[in-house]
Design an enzyme around this catalytic site. Structure first.
Site, PDB file in Angstrom:
ATOM      1  N   ASP A 181       0.831  -1.195   0.000  1.00 20.32           N
ATOM      2  CA  ASP A 181       0.000   0.000   0.000  1.00 20.32           C
ATOM      3  C   ASP A 181       0.871   1.253   0.000  1.00 20.32           C
ATOM      4  OD1 ASP A 181      -2.393   1.722   0.684  1.00 20.32           O
ATOM      5  OD2 ASP A 181      -3.289  -0.246   1.011  1.00 20.32           O
ATOM      6  N   HIS A 214      -3.655   5.838   3.196  1.00 16.35           N
ATOM      7  CA  HIS A 214      -4.456   4.653   2.925  1.00 16.35           C
ATOM      8  C   HIS A 214      -3.911   3.402   3.620  1.00 16.35           C
ATOM      9  CE1 HIS A 214      -6.109   1.456   0.198  1.00 16.35           C
ATOM     10  NE2 HIS A 214      -7.132   2.283   0.075  1.00 16.35           N
ATOM     11  N   SER A 234     -11.235  -1.412  -0.803  1.00 17.40           N
ATOM     12  CA  SER A 234     -10.008  -1.545  -0.005  1.00 17.40           C
ATOM     13  C   SER A 234     -10.322  -2.080   1.383  1.00 17.40           C
ATOM     14  CB  SER A 234      -9.330  -0.182   0.151  1.00 17.40           C
ATOM     15  OG  SER A 234      -8.685   0.222  -1.014  1.00 17.40           O
TER      16      SER A 234
END
Length: 730
Positions: free
Chosen positions: A260, A320, A499
């Protein structure tokens, strides 16, 4: 790979309205789903199967292996083709409907000889309209190329040859595993770069070539925010996490790699994050002053209008990777913040995404490293992952390089979980969710309905909460950081995306592996799909095969996972491994009394690692050919045990070190041993032995292939016949 994240994020410290505007998109998606439902008459001619490398060389199907697969499937199988990465296309005696083909694929993937299996459905037309996210259309100049077996890596010859075929100069940048990263003179749009890759694939010196595409993120404890974590506990739409925790709360031995944007310090993740790595090769995008480095810190992925391509709007930083990591493993029952799915697992941050997302090349390299592959000029990973979370998506077919990285991870026993994508399109058009062997996850809202943004289709394996709405009652809450550009202090935020559905599935998988680390990736998928809850009546997911088998039910999935020590082969006993942290020693025993003593009297000194294999208490209950395992102990500064099933080695230790190594038992348990080449017979699995190469002379025995790679990366020395000491009944 994309998150739709900025339009759905709301900081819990600085509340603001999340951007709405999804109604029209949801209506369009509903229409698309109605037309995308598979026809009842669809017939499948065969199966696509990737064998474990221990079962057969890549792209081959020996007669014995084919006979075994036919017994497992209960039908004849004929090889008709081999993919560029070595998967087999196996024809059935006649076409069958999709349900039968899916059942046959399930039977095969649960066999240890098979990495993955799926129905060989008729090719479908690729989506003619690209996703609205313009980052997917960013140009690039690079190709990932694997040379054909036996081709010399002589770039003084190969570069001019490839340049002539492509009509442009070609340069080799570096090698990643078995794959070369090549660059062309000028950047090309994705379609043009893909055409160049296809042209190069026609060269007999090339096994495969992939265009480097853009990938972007898809975005009963006392924790105070648990009350708004409907995704964990809502009876209608949650994953039933409290029921899972009643059965298993996790194991520190399980590593979950989060590929990520990196990680940031957060009190809800204290002590849970391992040293990772930053694979972002573009220093400008990385914003850390260099390219690859050992610090996977998320420096922020903000961008101004046009930074990521013509017409691409700017965005604030989202952090994120931190958000995803919190959903998987935030410290639970610690009196602060949120509850993570797994109370003990370790997070391995692998930074591959930054400003404008990331490249296929960086993601590929990060995947290999996460599963323990050694990468040139990068320190070896001492903690190969058992679960690889990929909350990201790229538009297009699964590239051969990514498929190989998936296959390598599966061969080590790792489970790969990926987001279906956030474009409200068919998931078959988004990688890595469309790769073989990957668990593809769609998103549902707080009513159990498919969200307006979630990709759909037969490639989705199951769905989980991803959130869809405007506040904490409908969005997902997790760990976050303050700041719209560079990261500030720790915080919490709410957002939506596949996600986050993916992270909930990854957290559930880590609980399942903590309960039974011997599970294969194929068996994990079967349990997950076999325990899903039905979608609510009246939802589009209930009406068609577009959202997977159902809603994730972590409680039933974990409860349906039989503990490793509870799934004994006939007449066998578990051999249980323990670890003592202060002296860095491993120990194992098959004695029930000793197990009870260690678990009760020595708890806190010796702790179970979760690793289990099987043996026999005596020769009379065992198959022919078993050998007794000698057990020695050395006191003093060594303070270690040694085990061997080799009679000559047992005698040598007694003769060479009398008074140092004391024979505690000539037959601690009985077990089969490998042949002269280190191979174990069918129906058994190898148990590998490692020596710490120190004066304290400690050894470790494990059937876990990820741990085998971990011990190699830590510098422990493999011992035994080609590293194999025992053959455990499976």
């Amino acid at each position: 790979m994309s998150p739709h994240r900025q339009r759905s994020r709301t900081s819990l410290r600085n509340p603001r309205s999340a951007t709405r505007g999804r109604l029209t998109a949801a209506v369009i998606a509903l229409c698309a789903v109605a037309h995308a439902a598979p026809a009842a008459a669809d017939m499948v001619p065969g199966l696509r199967v990737m064998l474990h490398p221990s079962a057969a060389p890549r792209g081959t199907l020996p007669d014995g292996t084919r006979a075994k697969l036919e017994r497992v499937a209960g039908t004849a199988l004929a090889i008709t083709a081999v993919t560029r990465t070595g998967a087999l296309e196996l024809a059935l005696p006649g076409p069958v409907d999709d349900a039968i083909a899916s059942r046959l694929a399930k039977l095969l993937r649960e066999d240890r000889a098979v990495l993955w299996a799926q129905p060989m459905r008729a090719p479908r037309a690729t989506a003619k309209v690209a996703p609205s996210d313009a980052r997917f259309r960013a140009p690039d100049r690079r190709l990932l190329v694997r040379l054909a077996d036996g081709v010399a890596e002589d770039w003084s010859t190969l570069a001019p040859r490839f340049a002539e075929r492509l009509g442009t100069p070609v340069a080799a940048q570096r090698k990643i595993g078995n794959v070369w990263l090549l660059s062309l003179l000028t950047a090309r749009a994705p379609d043009a770069l893909a055409a160049a890759a296809d042209t190069l694939q026609q060269d007999p010196e090339v096994m495969y070539a992939d265009a480097v595409r853009r990938m972007v993120p898809q975005q009963v404890p006392d924790d105070p925010l648990f009350a708004i974590q409907w995704s964990l506990s809502s009876p209608a739409a949650g994953v039933n996490a409290p029921a899972a925790w009643d059965v298993q709360r996790g194991s520190a031995a399980i590593t979950v790699a989060v590929i990520d944007t990196g990680i940031l310090p957060h009190p809800d993740l204290d002590g849970r994050v391992l040293p990772g790595y930053d694979f972002v090769t573009d220093a400008v995008s990385a914003r850390d002053g260099d390219a690859r480095d050992p610090n996977p810190r998320d420096e922020g992925d903000w961008a101004d209008d046009g930074d990521c391509g013509d017409g691409v709007p700017g965005n604030d930083s989202f952090f994120h990777g931190l958000f995803v990591s919190g959903l998987i493993a935030a410290r639970t029952d610690n009196g602060i913040g949120i509850a993570g799915m797994d109370w003990a697992a370790s997070i391995l941050p692998v930074r591959t995404l930054a400003r404008c997302g990331g490249t296929l090349a960086d993601v590929f390299e990060g995947m290999l490293w996460a599963s323990g592959v050694q990468i040139a000029a990068v320190p070896p990973n001492p903690h190969p992952a058992r679960v690889i979370n990929m909350s990201l998506a790229g538009f297009g077919a699964c590239s051969s390089a990514i498929q190989e990285a998936v296959d390598d991870a599966l061969a080590q026993g790792a489970v790969v979980v990926a987001a279906a994508g956030n474009a409200a399109m068919d998931a078959e058009d988004f990688s890595p969710a469309n790769c073989g062997g990957v668990i593809a996850v769609g998103a549902t809202d707080n009513t159990g309905e498919r969200t307006g943004y979630s990709n759909f289709g037969r490639r989705v394996d199951l769905s989980a909460p991803g959130g869809d709405g405007g506040d904490e009652s409908s969005l997902i809450v997790s760990t976050h950081a303050l700041g719209t550009t560079t990261p500030g202090g720790p915080a919490y935020a709410i957002a939506a995306g596949t996600s986050f559905s993916t992270a909930l599935v990854s957290g559930t998988v880590s609980l399942m592996l903590a309960r039974n680390p011997t599970l294969t990736p194929g068996r994990v998928l079967s349990i997950l799909q076999g325990t899903t809850r039905e979608f609510p009546l009246g939802t589009q997911c209930r009406a068609g095969s577009v959202c997977g088998t159902g809603l994730l039910d972590a409680g039933v999935a974990v409860a349906s996972t039989t503990p490793a020590s509870g799934s004994l082969p006939p007449n066998a006993v578990p051999v249980i491994e323990y670890y003592r942290v202060d002296i860095d020693h491993y120990f194992m025993t098959a004695d029930p009394g000793e197990v009870a003593y260690l678990d009760i009297q020595l708890r806190g000194i010796w702790e179970r690692t979760g690793i289990v294999f099987f043996a026999y208490p005596d020769a009379f209950l065992a198959p022919p050919g078993v050998q007794p395992v000698c057990r020695f102990h050395a006191g003093g500064l060594v303070d270690s045990h040694f085990f061997t099933a080799n009679a000559a080695e047992c005698q040598f230790v007694q003769a060479r070190w009398p008074g140092t190594w004391t024979l505690e038992s000539p037959a601690a348990f009985w077990i089969e041993v490998p042949d002269a080449s280190g191979a174990c017979r069918d129906g058994t699995i190898p148990v590998y032995r490692f020596f710490d190469n120190r004066q304290d002379a400690n050894h470790r025995h494990t059937p876990d292939l990820s741990l085998r790679r971990a011990m190699n990366n830590r510098g422990w020395v493999p011992e035994g016949t080609n590293g194999v000491a025992f053959c455990s009944p499976a």
